[in-house]
Design an enzyme around this catalytic site. Structure first.
Site, PDB file in Angstrom:
ATOM      1  N   LYS A  47       0.807  -1.220   0.000  1.00 53.02           N
ATOM      2  CA  LYS A  47       0.000   0.000   0.000  1.00 53.02           C
ATOM      3  C   LYS A  47       0.843   1.275   0.000  1.00 53.02           C
ATOM      4  CE  LYS A  47      -4.598  -1.211   1.543  1.00 53.02           C
ATOM      5  NZ  LYS A  47      -4.565  -2.660   1.825  1.00 53.02           N
ATOM      6  N   GLU A  57      -8.985   7.666   4.796  1.00 54.81           N
ATOM      7  CA  GLU A  57      -9.892   6.853   5.596  1.00 54.81           C
ATOM      8  C   GLU A  57      -9.311   5.455   5.603  1.00 54.81           C
ATOM      9  OE1 GLU A  57     -11.226   4.436   3.458  1.00 54.81           O
ATOM     10  OE2 GLU A  57     -10.218   5.597   1.883  1.00 54.81           O
ATOM     11  N   SER A  70       0.806  -9.843  -1.143  1.00 56.06           N
ATOM     12  CA  SER A  70       0.535  -8.417  -0.970  1.00 56.06           C
ATOM     13  C   SER A  70       1.049  -7.845   0.351  1.00 56.06           C
ATOM     14  CB  SER A  70      -0.968  -8.155  -1.096  1.00 56.06           C
ATOM     15  OG  SER A  70      -1.705  -8.946  -0.189  1.00 56.06           O
TER      16      SER A  70
HETATM   17  C1  LIG Z   1      -5.498  -3.620   1.611  1.00 59.30           C
HETATM   18  C2  LIG Z   1      -4.892  -4.927   1.358  1.00 59.30           C
HETATM   19  C3  LIG Z   1      -5.379  -5.805   0.354  1.00 59.30           C
HETATM   20  C4  LIG Z   1      -6.622  -5.549  -0.450  1.00 59.30           C
HETATM   21  O1  LIG Z   1      -6.684  -4.390  -1.190  1.00 59.30           O
HETATM   22  P1  LIG Z   1      -6.592  -4.343  -2.778  1.00 59.30           P
HETATM   23  O2  LIG Z   1      -6.936  -2.961  -3.151  1.00 59.30           O
HETATM   24  O3  LIG Z   1      -7.542  -5.358  -3.332  1.00 59.30           O
HETATM   25  O4  LIG Z   1      -5.200  -4.723  -3.145  1.00 59.30           O
HETATM   26  C5  LIG Z   1      -4.682  -6.988   0.142  1.00 59.30           C
HETATM   27  N1  LIG Z   1      -3.598  -7.317   0.868  1.00 59.30           N
HETATM   28  C6  LIG Z   1      -3.119  -6.514   1.832  1.00 59.30           C
HETATM   29  C7  LIG Z   1      -1.915  -6.960   2.596  1.00 59.30           C
HETATM   30  C8  LIG Z   1      -3.736  -5.296   2.108  1.00 59.30           C
HETATM   31  O5  LIG Z   1      -3.245  -4.511   3.091  1.00 59.30           O
END
Ligand SMILES: *Cc1c(COP(=O)(O)O)cnc(C)c1O
Length: 417
Positions: A109, A131, A400
């Site tokens: 992120k 937010e 992610s």
């Molecule tokens: C916020 C988040 C997601 C989901 O958000 P996307 O916009 O679909 O990528 C996935 N994995 C992690 C670790 C997150 O913090």
């Protein structure tokens, strides 16, 4: 559209390649657009123009690339996971993880937060508004606040603040002001409304730093562009390691930003299957899930037209996922476009499958994935079990984020199971 990306291309997102969509009205085919209150239209138009200018300016790209390298730790690693390949048990299968969990703050992120933070400064804004539901976006924005010397207000539902007290402490330690919101059940919906209200009254000094690929134009394309660095790097790294493109690229989908960031560099490679994995929660049939592309229908939410989960009366559904970051009733408009064109496919796996993925990757590799990412891991395990993963398949799996934040809920759930 199908011109191959140069394997040695630097890691900054490539504006030409990723600029195909949206069109001038911010639409991806039938999806997207800008459904926003009149009071916000001027701010959105200003943002879009500033973003277009920044993208065309090489110094902006260079400054962002330097910060991504020095402060985020990019490029993130790409490597094989032989222990997990043994768990899959498919002969000759090769799985590469794109390690966004190793980015500063523990998730991807920050790529978007840094890009928008830099843009806000260029626009002469001194303050960012965000937010957050699960809190990961808030932590990324609060970190960027400190790096770039901005002030920062994060709106968060009071219920979410109680559930995520450590994250609240984290944001405050980073110098963000966290404001609790009681409206909207104390969840992210109310926090979004408050953040927008703040922005309407302070557009001259403030930028609304939105965290995923939903919302009114220009957010879906802008957030995607800032995340596209993930796929650009992974494509180059995989070509260097294997000399060929992957058969499958797999990523979890909440709002859809990490998946689009990974997918985008491969859109022009029709031989690469792009697979988004959503949260089936307690099972699609129970209605307690967040599988928007799998079980939703087109509608309008938070300023954009895309797939939504809604009931028979058109009311937005309550969602459930064990992964807070996937617990959202909409998905970015570009996913609707990719789904309808058949360029990407979407599957959903349950909380239980995600927990199996969480456990398997932790045990086999010493990598504790975020429960969001664990959906993609569990999906691959289901594919292998069902005989749907061919021998010698080459798989690129987007990790992610890291799972430290989820250890409490995962250990409770694994003990109950
Ligand atoms: C916020 C988040 C997601 C989901 O958000 P996307 O916009 O679909 O990528 C996935 N994995 C992690 C670790 C997150 O913090």
């Amino acid at each position: 559209m199908s011109s191959p990306v140069d394997a040695r291309r630097p890691t900054a997102p490539d504006p030409d390649r990723i600029g195909e969509k949206p069109d001038a009205a911010g639409r991806f085919g039938a999806y997207g657009g800008r459904y926003a209150p009149e009071a916000l239209m001027a701010a959105l138009t200003e943002l879009e123009a500033a973003y277009r200018r920044a993208r065309a300016d090489a110094t902006f790209g260079a400054e962002l690339a330097t910060l991504l390298r020095d402060r985020v730790g990019r490029p993130t690693r790409l490597h094989r996971v032989p222990g997990f390949e043994r768990v899959l048990g498919v002969p000759g299968v090769r799985v590469y993880l794109k390690r966004e969990d190793m980015a500063h703050t523990g998730a991807y992120k920050i790529n978007n937060a840094l890009g928008q933070g830099l843009l806000a400064k260029r626009m002469g804004k001194t303050r960012v508004i965000a937010e957050t539901g699960a809190g990961q976006h808030g932590v990324a924005v609060a970190s960027v606040r400190a790096m770039l010397g901005l002030s920062c207000v994060v709106y968060m539902g009071e219920h979410d603040m109680r559930r995520q007290s450590l994250t609240v402490a984290h944001m405050r330690a980073l110098g963000a002001e966290v404001r609790g919101v009681r409206a909207g059940g104390g969840k992210v919906k109310g926090a979004v409304s408050e953040a927008v209200r703040d922005w309407v009254s302070a557009t001259d000094t403030s930028h609304f730093l939105f965290g995923t690929v939903t919302g009114p134009a220009p957010y879906p394309a802008m957030v995607r562009d800032f995340q596209a660095v993930i796929g650009v790097e992974a494509r180059r790294q995989l070509l260097a390691a294997e000399g060929r493109l992957p058969d499958r690229v797999v990523a979890c989908v909440g709002g859809g930003s990490n998946a689009l960031g990974l997918f985008h560099a491969f859109l022009g490679d029709p031989e690469v299957a792009l697979i988004g994995v959503e949260a089936a929660g307690r099972g699609i049939e129970t209605g307690q899930h967040a599988a928007t592309c799998t079980a939703g229908a087109p509608g309008e939410l938070d300023g954009s037209f895309s797939y939504l989960l809604q009931d028979a009366d058109g009311q937005v559904s309550r969602t459930h996922s064990i992964a807070a970051g996937l617990d959202y009733p909409a998905v970015g408009p570009e996913h609707g476009y990719l789904k309808d064109r058949g360029r990407a496919v979407y599957h959903a796996v349950t909380d239980a499958t995600a927990l199996r993925g969480f456990q398997a990757l932790s045990h086999a590799e010493g990598i504790v994935p975020a429960l969001e990412s664990a959906h993609a891991v569990g999906y691959l395990m289901e594919c292998a079990q069902r005989g749907e993963l061919p021998p010698r398949a080459l798989v690129l799996l987007g990790l992610s984020g890291r799972g430290d934040k989820d250890l409490g809920i995962a250990s409770v759930s694994l003990h109950e199971a």
